[in-house]
Design an enzyme around this catalytic site. Structure first.
Site, PDB file in Angstrom:
ATOM      1  N   ARG A 205     102.427 -54.514 -67.164  1.00 36.68           N
ATOM      2  CA  ARG A 205     101.672 -53.863 -68.231  1.00 36.68           C
ATOM      3  C   ARG A 205     101.756 -52.350 -68.042  1.00 36.68           C
ATOM      4  NH1 ARG A 205      98.729 -58.201 -66.378  1.00 36.68           N
ATOM      5  NH2 ARG A 205      98.318 -59.844 -67.920  1.00 36.68           N
ATOM      6  N   LYS A 228      94.919 -57.523 -64.638  1.00 39.56           N
ATOM      7  CA  LYS A 228      94.037 -58.133 -65.629  1.00 39.56           C
ATOM      8  C   LYS A 228      93.526 -59.483 -65.141  1.00 39.56           C
ATOM      9  CE  LYS A 228      93.958 -59.497 -70.513  1.00 39.56           C
ATOM     10  NZ  LYS A 228      94.759 -59.594 -71.760  1.00 39.56           N
ATOM     11  N   HIS A 279     103.441 -52.507 -74.961  1.00 41.97           N
ATOM     12  CA  HIS A 279     103.532 -53.922 -74.566  1.00 41.97           C
ATOM     13  C   HIS A 279     104.902 -54.504 -74.890  1.00 41.97           C
ATOM     14  CE1 HIS A 279     100.821 -56.692 -72.657  1.00 41.97           C
ATOM     15  NE2 HIS A 279     101.194 -57.684 -73.442  1.00 41.97           N
ATOM     16  N   ARG A 282     106.965 -55.375 -71.845  1.00 44.54           N
ATOM     17  CA  ARG A 282     106.614 -56.647 -71.203  1.00 44.54           C
ATOM     18  C   ARG A 282     107.221 -57.819 -71.964  1.00 44.54           C
ATOM     19  NH1 ARG A 282     102.765 -58.568 -67.505  1.00 44.54           N
ATOM     20  NH2 ARG A 282     101.465 -60.327 -68.133  1.00 44.54           N
ATOM     21  N   HIS A 305     100.313 -64.507 -65.443  1.00 42.85           N
ATOM     22  CA  HIS A 305      99.486 -65.276 -66.366  1.00 42.85           C
ATOM     23  C   HIS A 305      98.708 -66.346 -65.604  1.00 42.85           C
ATOM     24  CE1 HIS A 305     102.377 -64.244 -69.910  1.00 42.85           C
ATOM     25  NE2 HIS A 305     101.450 -63.322 -69.740  1.00 42.85           N
ATOM     26  N   TYR A 314     107.177 -67.840 -74.648  1.00 51.21           N
ATOM     27  CA  TYR A 314     108.561 -67.388 -74.485  1.00 51.21           C
ATOM     28  C   TYR A 314     109.535 -68.547 -74.276  1.00 51.21           C
ATOM     29  CZ  TYR A 314     106.074 -63.011 -73.579  1.00 51.21           C
ATOM     30  OH  TYR A 314     105.243 -61.919 -73.678  1.00 51.21           O
TER      31      TYR A 314
END
Length: 335
Positions: A205, A228, A279, A282, A305, A314
């Site tokens: 990020r 995050k 973003h 990414r 994630h 993806y």
């Protein structure tokens, strides 16, 4: 229902009195539980003080209790507190006992109509924003319950989030990447090119790149901290990229340089969906990773994630994604 059978065969009586006090007792038979329920109802009718004094805290009081006990430990706790305070104010800051699902759904209707909006935000809110507000409010009551500060059902537990269309995720083609790198090289901002390269090579990020420190760099690896998902993750890098990272200061970059990146994007003639400026790096890393045959589970670890469903966005870019559709359909067996 205040009486229910438990897995051990006994009967549980559970009831919330008007003032918020909860009574729980276990009985051997259902008849005993029913008799006790009648007794409690009788006592409450002839002795109102059985139902303790009503909890007079207002919704804003709960928000403050949540913040002091839990919210201030969160990275975005101050931001969430402001949102919860706005909800409190916009619903008339009711006594918490009287806050209902209808109060919140009425609030959402007014938000969608543009009647309610924060002065520091846009007037028209998105469904995603409304969903987040519901998530924050639901989490407020759940956390207060865990802390022993709330002993009643969560008033917004059964409210459903709005269904959203899958958002568009743009990624850069090889030609666009080349143009972007040229424009970053020509930028007056020192190290903008390096920031973009790190994003494209590690899927980080932008905030993670901006806050990089030399202590996070080891030979041919970058370790991202304070992420995050609150989990550190280490991503390998090439020797060439490693040798481009300056070593004169612990804080590698001296600013976010978001505007400089936006200018480079515009000079390169690249158009992006709203909200996907930095973003896009990414997304580009993840998309090319899958198109080049990468493993979805490895990608999840690289991106950090916590939920594989986020990474699965993806999956369709993999070269062999759903390839069986061409060989296992009914017409293929007729050839």
């Amino acid at each position: 229902m205040s009486i229910r059978k438990q897995t051990n065969g006994k009967w549980l009586f559970e009831k919330y009195l008007e003032g918020g006090r909860r009574i729980r007792r276990t009985f051997t038979t259902k008849g005993e539980a029913l008799a006790y329920e009648s007794y409690i109802e009788e006592q409450a009718a002839i002795k109102p003080w059985v139902a303790e004094k009503q909890d007079r805290r207002r919704l804003s009081d709960l928000v403050n209790t949540w913040y002091l006990s839990h919210g201030k430990t969160l990275r975005d706790g101050d931001r969430v507190k402001k949102i919860l305070e706005f909800i409190s104010e916009s619903t008339g800051n009711p006594i918490a006992d009287n806050f209902t699902a209808k109060l919140f759904t009425d609030y959402r209707k007014r938000r969608m109509s543009g009647e309610l909006y924060r002065t520091d935000s846009v007037k028209t809110v998105s469904l995603r924003t409304l969903n987040l507000e519901l998530v924050y409010l639901r989490a407020l009551f759940n956390e207060l319950d865990r802390l022993g500060e709330w002993n009643k059902p969560n008033p917004v537990q059964n409210i459903k989030q709005f269904r959203l269309d899958e958002s568009e995720m743009s990624f850069l083609s090889n030609d666009q990447i080349k143009l972007l790198l040229i424009e970053c090289q020509n930028s007056s901002v020192t190290n903008l090119l390096l920031m973009v390269k790190i994003g494209l090579c590690t899927g980080a990020r932008w905030s993670e790149i901006v806050n990089l420190k030399l202590s996070q760099i080891t030979p041919y690896k970058i370790t991202y901290t304070k992420t995050k998902g609150r989990r550190n993750r280490t991503v390998p890098i090439t020797r060439d990229l490693y040798e481009q990272i300056p070593t004169d200061n612990n804080k590698i970059f001296n600013g976010s340089h978001t505007q400089a990146f936006k200018n480079a994007i515009e000079r390169a003639g690249i158009e992006l969906p709203n909200g996907q400026l930095t973003h896009v790096l990414r997304h580009t890393f993840a998309s090319h990773f899958m198109m080049n045959g990468g493993n979805i589970l490895v990608l999840q670890k690289i991106l950090g994630h916590t939920d594989i469903k986020t990474t699965m966005r993806y999956a369709h870019l993999a070269p062999d994604h759903l390839e069986e559709a061409t060989t296992l359909n009914p017409l293929s067996s007729l050839k």
